[in-house]
Design an enzyme around this catalytic site. Sequence first.
Site: not given
Ligand SMILES: Nc1ncnc2c1ncn2[C@@H]1O[C@H](COP(=O)(O)OP(=O)(O)O)[C@@H](O)[C@H]1O
Ligand SMILES: [Mg+2]
Length: 276
Positions: A96, A208, A225
């Site tokens: 991320k 959130d 998240d």
């Molecule tokens: N550890 C992970 N493994 C697989 N998919 C992930 C993971 N972390 C996030 N995602 C995917 O990426 C998307 C966005 O991640 P998130 O942490 O919610 O970031 P944002 O702040 O952009 O909402 C999630 O909804 C999920 O689909």
């Molecule tokens: Mg998110």
Amino acid sequence: MRSTPKPRDHHHENFDRIERLDRKLANLGIKIRKDEDSWKVTGEVFDETTLFALYKLVNKKVISSMGGSISTGKEANVFFAGRISISGEETGAAAKIYRIRTGNFTAMSEYILGDPRFSNIRHTHKDIIFAWTKKEYSNLSRIQDAGISGPEPFAFDRNILIMEFLGENGIPYPQMRQHLPGIPEERYAESIGLIRDLYQKARLIHGDLSEYNILTGPGGLVLIDMAQAVTPEHPKAYSFLLRDIKNINRFFATKCETTDERELFRSIVGEEFFEI
Ligand SMILES: Nc1ncnc2c1ncn2[C@@H]1O[C@H](COP(=O)(O)OP(=O)(O)O)[C@@H](O)[C@H]1O
Ligand SMILES: [Mg+2]
């Protein structure tokens, strides 16, 4: 007479430094800028700071490769990453990357500065982004320690967080909004159970929480998240908690019977909702 450097020279220097980092990463087998199609996204995400952080993570052997994009959000991009496990096999990870030039900087500062764990950081733009990344790492560690379901955090550097990939055969688990497996009542109870465990066992409030930030894996619901999650001492902690409960109630309202939000708040916190 001294001549002032032209802005173009400055750009050139930047460009050269980025090229050098690109080459260093390429030597490690990581190609970031070669794909013309994804130039726009890579150009916005992989600035010099980010390339340097990536370089450090590869050098420390936290990750061994970078893959395609999983998600482009308001503040961060999530990518596939390769990782060599302790036993030597190549496994998946998720990277991320918080964009340094994020659109949501003011909101980030508010959450960070109200959190006693992070209140004494310097307040420049980059410092806030780095603290935000570190905060997500700490929060994910904290929920791991409490035995709550979330991605295991592996490492962070500057604006990059490396965590367990939640998915199977290279496909991320769906968000709860896309897929609600089994009986709605049970998923509702499980969601509320996550909020309760988060509060009672990890002393955290997600802040959130919604059907977007819960993934549905074969072993049950998984929280993701967590950068904005706060401890109960945060001045807005209880408002955030009530909002999390409301969001879950709103999602399930059309699917099953839900419990009154203030009653849930009382059962989780042990007292009536009030604003600190
Ligand atoms: N550890 C992970 N493994 C697989 N998919 C992930 C993971 N972390 C996030 N995602 C995917 O990426 C998307 C966005 O991640 P998130 O942490 O919610 O970031 P944002 O702040 O952009 O909402 C999630 O909804 C999920 O689909
Ligand atoms: Mg998110």
